[in-house]
Write a protein that holds these residues in place. Structure first.
Motif, PDB file in Angstrom:
ATOM      1  N   LEU A   1       0.809  -1.217   0.000  1.00 48.91           N
ATOM      2  CA  LEU A   1       0.000   0.000   0.000  1.00 48.91           C
ATOM      3  C   LEU A   1       0.843   1.269   0.000  1.00 48.91           C
ATOM      4  CD1 LEU A   1      -2.653  -1.048   2.699  1.00 48.91           C
ATOM      5  CD2 LEU A   1      -2.885  -1.145   0.202  1.00 48.91           C
ATOM      6  N   LEU A   2       2.135   1.122   0.288  1.00 44.63           N
ATOM      7  CA  LEU A   2       3.013   2.286   0.383  1.00 44.63           C
ATOM      8  C   LEU A   2       3.604   2.651  -0.976  1.00 44.63           C
ATOM      9  CD1 LEU A   2       4.668   1.280   3.727  1.00 44.63           C
ATOM     10  CD2 LEU A   2       3.404   3.408   3.342  1.00 44.63           C
ATOM     11  N   PRO A   3       3.872   3.937  -1.198  1.00 45.48           N
ATOM     12  CA  PRO A   3       4.427   4.353  -2.493  1.00 45.48           C
ATOM     13  C   PRO A   3       5.851   3.851  -2.665  1.00 45.48           C
ATOM     14  CG  PRO A   3       4.426   6.186  -0.961  1.00 45.48           C
ATOM     15  CD  PRO A   3       3.656   5.077  -0.296  1.00 45.48           C
ATOM     16  N   PRO A   4       6.236   3.493  -3.911  1.00 45.37           N
ATOM     17  CA  PRO A   4       7.629   3.091  -4.149  1.00 45.37           C
ATOM     18  C   PRO A   4       8.553   4.285  -4.000  1.00 45.37           C
ATOM     19  CG  PRO A   4       6.436   3.309  -6.225  1.00 45.37           C
ATOM     20  CD  PRO A   4       5.425   3.478  -5.136  1.00 45.37           C
ATOM     21  N   ALA A   5       9.818   3.981  -3.814  1.00 42.41           N
ATOM     22  CA  ALA A   5      10.802   5.056  -3.651  1.00 42.41           C
ATOM     23  C   ALA A   5      10.882   5.892  -4.925  1.00 42.41           C
ATOM     24  CB  ALA A   5      12.164   4.459  -3.319  1.00 42.41           C
ATOM     25  N   SER A   6      10.933   7.200  -4.760  1.00 43.77           N
ATOM     26  CA  SER A   6      11.145   8.143  -5.858  1.00 43.77           C
ATOM     27  C   SER A   6      11.947   9.303  -5.295  1.00 43.77           C
ATOM     28  CB  SER A   6       9.811   8.643  -6.421  1.00 43.77           C
ATOM     29  OG  SER A   6       9.105   9.382  -5.444  1.00 43.77           O
ATOM     30  N   ASP A   7      12.577  10.061  -6.163  1.00 48.86           N
ATOM     31  CA  ASP A   7      13.389  11.188  -5.688  1.00 48.86           C
ATOM     32  C   ASP A   7      12.577  12.180  -4.866  1.00 48.86           C
ATOM     33  OD1 ASP A   7      15.709  10.184  -6.742  1.00 48.86           O
ATOM     34  OD2 ASP A   7      15.599  11.327  -8.613  1.00 48.86           O
ATOM     35  N   PRO A   8      11.374  12.594  -5.310  1.00 51.35           N
ATOM     36  CA  PRO A   8      10.591  13.535  -4.488  1.00 51.35           C
ATOM     37  C   PRO A   8      10.216  12.945  -3.128  1.00 51.35           C
ATOM     38  CG  PRO A   8       9.771  13.499  -6.749  1.00 51.35           C
ATOM     39  CD  PRO A   8      10.735  12.367  -6.630  1.00 51.35           C
ATOM     40  N   LEU A   9       9.848  11.663  -3.104  1.00 51.09           N
ATOM     41  CA  LEU A   9       9.474  11.033  -1.837  1.00 51.09           C
ATOM     42  C   LEU A   9      10.669  10.959  -0.897  1.00 51.09           C
ATOM     43  CD1 LEU A   9       7.328   9.491  -0.141  1.00 51.09           C
ATOM     44  CD2 LEU A   9       8.211   7.394  -1.187  1.00 51.09           C
ATOM     45  N   LEU A  10      11.811  10.551  -1.421  1.00 49.76           N
ATOM     46  CA  LEU A  10      12.998  10.406  -0.587  1.00 49.76           C
ATOM     47  C   LEU A  10      13.486  11.759  -0.071  1.00 49.76           C
ATOM     48  CD1 LEU A  10      14.885   7.669  -2.615  1.00 49.76           C
ATOM     49  CD2 LEU A  10      13.674   7.395  -0.458  1.00 49.76           C
ATOM     50  N   GLU A  11      13.361  12.802  -0.873  1.00 48.65           N
ATOM     51  CA  GLU A  11      13.732  14.139  -0.411  1.00 48.65           C
ATOM     52  C   GLU A  11      12.883  14.538   0.790  1.00 48.65           C
ATOM     53  OE1 GLU A  11      16.128  16.212  -1.195  1.00 48.65           O
ATOM     54  OE2 GLU A  11      16.963  14.828  -2.674  1.00 48.65           O
ATOM     55  N   GLN A  12      11.642  14.103   0.785  1.00 44.44           N
ATOM     56  CA  GLN A  12      10.723  14.416   1.868  1.00 44.44           C
ATOM     57  C   GLN A  12      11.010  13.590   3.125  1.00 44.44           C
ATOM     58  OE1 GLN A  12       6.663  13.590   0.793  1.00 44.44           O
ATOM     59  NE2 GLN A  12       5.915  13.747   2.905  1.00 44.44           N
ATOM     60  N   LEU A  13      11.433  12.337   2.936  1.00 38.45           N
ATOM     61  CA  LEU A  13      11.528  11.402   4.050  1.00 38.45           C
ATOM     62  C   LEU A  13      12.903  11.323   4.699  1.00 38.45           C
ATOM     63  CD1 LEU A  13       9.471   8.357   2.681  1.00 38.45           C
ATOM     64  CD2 LEU A  13       8.703  10.172   4.207  1.00 38.45           C
ATOM     65  N   VAL A  14      13.970  11.453   3.918  1.00 38.37           N
ATOM     66  CA  VAL A  14      15.321  11.227   4.436  1.00 38.37           C
ATOM     67  C   VAL A  14      15.806  12.437   5.210  1.00 38.37           C
ATOM     68  CG1 VAL A  14      17.730  10.801   3.834  1.00 38.37           C
ATOM     69  CG2 VAL A  14      15.908   9.570   2.642  1.00 38.37           C
ATOM     70  N   ARG A  15      16.222  12.184   6.464  1.00 35.56           N
ATOM     71  CA  ARG A  15      16.735  13.257   7.312  1.00 35.56           C
ATOM     72  C   ARG A  15      18.251  13.358   7.264  1.00 35.56           C
ATOM     73  NH1 ARG A  15      18.153  13.446  12.728  1.00 35.56           N
ATOM     74  NH2 ARG A  15      17.307  11.391  13.197  1.00 35.56           N
ATOM     75  N   ALA A  16      18.943  12.215   7.139  1.00 34.85           N
ATOM     76  CA  ALA A  16      20.413  12.235   7.143  1.00 34.85           C
ATOM     77  C   ALA A  16      20.953  11.012   6.413  1.00 34.85           C
ATOM     78  CB  ALA A  16      20.945  12.268   8.569  1.00 34.85           C
ATOM     79  N   VAL A  17      22.080  11.191   5.755  1.00 34.22           N
ATOM     80  CA  VAL A  17      22.814  10.108   5.105  1.00 34.22           C
ATOM     81  C   VAL A  17      24.248  10.157   5.618  1.00 34.22           C
ATOM     82  CG1 VAL A  17      23.664   9.161   2.937  1.00 34.22           C
ATOM     83  CG2 VAL A  17      21.378  10.158   3.032  1.00 34.22           C
ATOM     84  N   ASP A  18      24.662   9.095   6.276  1.00 27.96           N
ATOM     85  CA  ASP A  18      26.019   9.024   6.822  1.00 27.96           C
ATOM     86  C   ASP A  18      26.809   7.964   6.073  1.00 27.96           C
ATOM     87  OD1 ASP A  18      25.652  10.931   8.966  1.00 27.96           O
ATOM     88  OD2 ASP A  18      24.362   9.423   9.905  1.00 27.96           O
ATOM     89  N   ILE A  19      28.004   8.331   5.646  1.00 30.29           N
ATOM     90  CA  ILE A  19      28.827   7.447   4.811  1.00 30.29           C
ATOM     91  C   ILE A  19      30.006   6.935   5.621  1.00 30.29           C
ATOM     92  CG2 ILE A  19      30.234   7.306   2.726  1.00 30.29           C
ATOM     93  CD1 ILE A  19      28.546   9.672   1.645  1.00 30.29           C
TER      94      ILE A  19
END
Length: 367
Positions: free
Chosen positions: A79-97
């Motif tokens: 039922l959840l939307p697949p990953a997309s750039d607009p969705l990920l921009e909204q959801l992701v708070r931090a990326v640590d490498i």
């Protein structure tokens, strides 16, 4: 809003508790639930910069898929939307490498992705999915390895290595290992490990200052039909309440080796199976429906000092199911307040137990 109660909350203090601040406690719980760690990426492109961009996009996409698998009921995942750039921009708070490496055209790294808890909850609410907001543990973990009739508990045996090397960062249940100490050996006798009943494991958990103890037993065997090695595993956990007994009772299964699979790889698969089954049982017990209404419960808490009250407040503030705490009266030996929470009362009681708090219905005439 539904009102329940009144109730009496009894505070269990096991060992030394060092409480974080209120906002820190909630943030730590959210970071544990709404983060995915250790995504390995390997991308090539015309330049290292382009390869890096592709890798980080891949990491965020895979992290979203893993987060859904970790938190959401299996039947609701679609039922959840697949990953997309607009969705990920909204959801992701931090990326640590971490462990970053690159060449002129290639980029490799391990990536941790932390999502905004509130943004993810909003997406879950829009989709109307059931998901868990509850983390468990830490539980003390006692690995038992039986090979050739010999039982190995302490020391660096292969089963302990497999469990230690499993993905424990992305689990709902956190574990720490019982060390080879006098206390561990005293409360983890061979008799107890052979018959790891919930009541006996409750004694072990109390000795280690945690809410539950887990005995994970792996027995080497041979599947003569397939002419391959196999691992028979059993998971014992305790103590268990009556409500937990059905879903979190002892579990067992078998993992048969693949063609030419090493013992190390076989044990690694068995370790992953054990932790996945434990997480699945926990998730089933703690699912809430996104967007459901909140309930209100009146609580009377016995506290003996101001320090007890601060400890109680901080523990409550770290429980994701609790949306707010409204103080009615602060006093000694009793304080009164109201909790607004999501889920049902049984789930709240279970979440409180992870913070070493016990919720009991008030008896007639009890102060």
């Amino acid at each position: 809003m539904k009102l329940s109660g009144p109730f009496i909350m009894l505070l269990w203090l096991f060992g030394v508790w060092v409480s974080p601040g209120i906002s820190d406690a909630r943030a730590q719980d959210d970071d544990r639930l709404f983060a995915v760690h250790g995504i390995e990426v390997d991308q090539s492109s015309k330049t290292a910069t382009l390869a890096r961009q592709l890798a980080l996009t891949e990491a965020r996409t895979r992290a979203w898929d893993r987060l859904i698998k970790k938190l959401v009921a299996v039947e609701d995942a679609g039922l959840l939307p697949p990953a997309s750039d607009p969705l990920l921009e909204q959801l992701v708070r931090a990326v640590d490498i971490r462990d970053e490496r690159s060449s002129a055209t290639r980029y490799l790294a391990k990536v941790d992705v932390t999502f905004s808890a509130d943004a993810v909850r909003d997406i879950f609410t829009q989709a109307g999915v059931s998901y868990t907001e509850s983390a468990a543990g830490p539980y003390v973990l006692i690995p038992v390895f039986i090979s050739g009739g010999v039982r190995h508990v302490y020391g660096d045996h292969p089963w302990r290595q497999a469990l230690a090397g499993a993905d424990r960062e992305n689990r709902l249940i956190a574990y720490h290992f019982a060390e080879n100490s006098f206390t561990a050996r005293r409360f983890s006798s061979s008799h107890l490990l052979e018959e790891a009943s919930p009541d006996k494991l409750g004694t072990v958990a109390h000795a280690f200052g945690v809410s539950k103890a887990v005995v994970a037993t792996a027995t080497m065997g041979f599947d003569y039909g397939k002419n391959r090695r196999k691992i028979s595993y059993q998971i014992g956990i305790g103590p268990l309440t009556e409500a937990e007994a059905d879903s979190m009772a002892a579990r067992q299964g078998v993992v048969v080796a693949e063609t030419d699979e090493s013992l190390e790889a076989l044990l690694a698969r068995a370790a992953d199976r054990v932790m996945t089954e434990a997480d699945t049982a926990w998730k089933a017990r703690t699912l809430v429906t996104a967007g459901q209404g909140q309930s209100l419960i009146s609580v009377i808490a016995p506290v003996q000092s101001f320090e007890d009250w601060i400890t109680l407040r901080n523990r409550l503030s770290g429980i994701s199911l609790i949306r707010s705490l409204d103080i009615t009266q602060i006093g000694l030996p009793l304080s009164e307040f109201k909790l607004r929470y999501i889920g049902d009362l049984e789930q709240l009681t279970l979440a409180l137990s992870q913070a070493r708090l016990s919720l009991q219905k008030r008896q007639q005439g009890m102060c």
